[in-house]
Design an enzyme around this catalytic site. Structure first.
Site, PDB file in Angstrom:
ATOM      1  N   SER A 186       8.180  43.388 -85.569  1.00  0.00           N
ATOM      2  CA  SER A 186       9.088  44.502 -85.805  1.00  0.00           C
ATOM      3  C   SER A 186       9.049  44.914 -87.281  1.00  0.00           C
ATOM      4  O   SER A 186       8.006  45.310 -87.788  1.00  0.00           O
ATOM      5  CB  SER A 186      10.497  44.132 -85.346  1.00  0.00           C
ATOM      6  OG  SER A 186      11.336  45.263 -85.318  1.00  0.00           O
ATOM      7  N   ASP A 287       9.230  49.713 -74.856  1.00  0.00           N
ATOM      8  CA  ASP A 287       9.744  49.767 -76.217  1.00  0.00           C
ATOM      9  C   ASP A 287       9.624  51.204 -76.727  1.00  0.00           C
ATOM     10  O   ASP A 287       8.533  51.775 -76.712  1.00  0.00           O
ATOM     11  CB  ASP A 287       8.919  48.820 -77.093  1.00  0.00           C
ATOM     12  CG  ASP A 287       9.376  48.783 -78.543  1.00  0.00           C
ATOM     13  OD1 ASP A 287      10.330  49.504 -78.903  1.00  0.00           O
ATOM     14  OD2 ASP A 287       8.765  48.026 -79.321  1.00  0.00           O
ATOM     15  N   HIS A 317      11.673  45.865 -76.644  1.00  0.00           N
ATOM     16  CA  HIS A 317      11.558  45.413 -78.023  1.00  0.00           C
ATOM     17  C   HIS A 317      12.162  44.015 -78.141  1.00  0.00           C
ATOM     18  O   HIS A 317      13.287  43.769 -77.726  1.00  0.00           O
ATOM     19  CB  HIS A 317      12.276  46.374 -78.962  1.00  0.00           C
ATOM     20  CG  HIS A 317      11.845  46.247 -80.392  1.00  0.00           C
ATOM     21  ND1 HIS A 317      10.637  46.726 -80.846  1.00  0.00           N
ATOM     22  CD2 HIS A 317      12.453  45.672 -81.462  1.00  0.00           C
ATOM     23  CE1 HIS A 317      10.528  46.478 -82.140  1.00  0.00           C
ATOM     24  NE2 HIS A 317      11.602  45.834 -82.541  1.00  0.00           N
TER      25      HIS A 317
END
Length: 347
Positions: A186, A287, A317
């Site tokens: 991320s 995501d 995610h």
């Protein structure tokens, strides 16, 4: 207090435009579990458990797979690295060195947050590898590019350890400094990208950065992608929350097409892209950020950078943090990439 709250509301209303009329910055703060302090720092109320390093094997802990220890980098800033090695590291060969950057949208969490601590334990055990997990400064107290600078300083520290002029941490005696990889999830994946771009300007010998591993990279842009439109109200990273996070992380007075957020927008980095090492990029169809990862793959390929990519159906995610099966798939794919990467040139 009322006057202060009104000024803060007016400031934030300008800084964080609404994604649509249904959401406000107050909602985003509630989702993130954060509040403003008077000095402009954040109070982070949602506390995922944090754990100490475990430098010694515990005979009562039969599931222990790795050891860890904290190494202070700066007594003034509090910067440190948490090192990991397998419980029983091999003595007949050196291990690849993984420099890891945790997720948290630039705003939240730490190397000691339990989900990232366990992630590094598993990487160290399953590859096997030496892992250096970097504690970087968080926004908005320290806006970008401070996290990138912390990442670069961590790479310089690894270089100094490889040189050994002032001694070496004994755990790094297990590391093969010619097989260094940067890994991030991320926001950590975003940091990895910008760190390796910046590292191109320096002589890092004797270490060699052989590859970059990016899991669900956190990028954005002013123009919405199809996956962002399709998953605007996503349960894990809704777009209005992402917009607030970018406003907290980016330098003042820039938008989401700044190169820190949108690597396709131009800026100073594109000329360096052809010099990048091999990449592994993983995304998930569920995501909202997946199209950004696809665009990055296409950008790298257009400059001739070797890319191994994996885009999975479904998912969301951070899926590997909640689903052990998905986590194992990710570990295996990244391990295969590391073991198959034997470049011979310096970065």
């Amino acid at each position: 207090m009322a006057g202060y709250s009104l000024l803060l509301f007016l400031f934030l209303s300008q800084l964080w435009p609404k994604v649509n009329c249904q959401h406000t910055w107050q909602e985003a703060f509630k989702v993130l579990g954060i509040k403003w302090n008077r000095d402009g720092s954040l109070e982070r109320e949602i506390q995922i458990p944090m754990v100490n390093a475990t430098p010694f094997a515990d005979p009562k802990h039969h599931t222990q797979v790795a050891l860890s220890t904290d190494v202070q980098l700066s007594p003034t800033s509090g910067a440190y690295i948490r090192l990991y090695i397998p419980v029983n590291p091999p003595t007949d060969r050196k291990l690849p060195l993984i420099i890891y950057f945790h997720g948290g949208d630039f705003v939240l969490f730490s190397v000691s947050t339990v989900i990232f601590h366990e992630f590094c334990n598993n990487i160290a055990a399953q590859f096997p590898a030496v892992v250096a997990s970097v504690e970087y400064r968080l926004a908005p107290e320290n806006r970008l590019p401070e996290a990138y600078e912390d990442a670069l300083n961590a790479i310089f520290w690894i270089r100094s350890q490889a040189q050994g002029a002032f001694g070496r941490d004994p755990w790094l005696d297990y590391a093969d400094f010619s097989r260094v990889f940067l890994m991030g999830s991320s926001a950590g994946a975003n940091i990895v990208y910008h760190a390796v771009i910046r590292a191109l300007d320096f002589d890092l010998r004797p270490i060699r950065i052989q590859g970059i591993l990016m899991n669900q990279p956190f990028f954005g842009g002013v123009q919405r992608t199809q996956s962002e439109i399709r998953l605007t109200e996503d349960a894990y990273v809704p777009l209005y929350v992402c917009d607030v996070l970018w406003s907290l992380a980016l330098p003042p007075n820039v938008d989401r097409d700044h190169e820190f957020c949108n690597p396709l927008a131009g800026g100073s980095y594109l000329g360096r892209v052809p010099r990048l090492p091999r990449f592994f990029i993983k995304g998930d169809e569920g995501d909202p950020l997946v199209d950004r990862a696809i665009q990055l793959v296409q950008l790298l390929q257009s400059y001739g950078v070797p890319v191994v990519y994996q885009f999975n159906r479904g998912g969301h995610h951070g899926v590997e943090l909640l689903n052990k099966t998905e986590a194992q798939y990710l570990y295996s794919a990244m391990r295969d990439f590391v073991l198959s990467t034997w470049a011979t040139e310096d970065i």
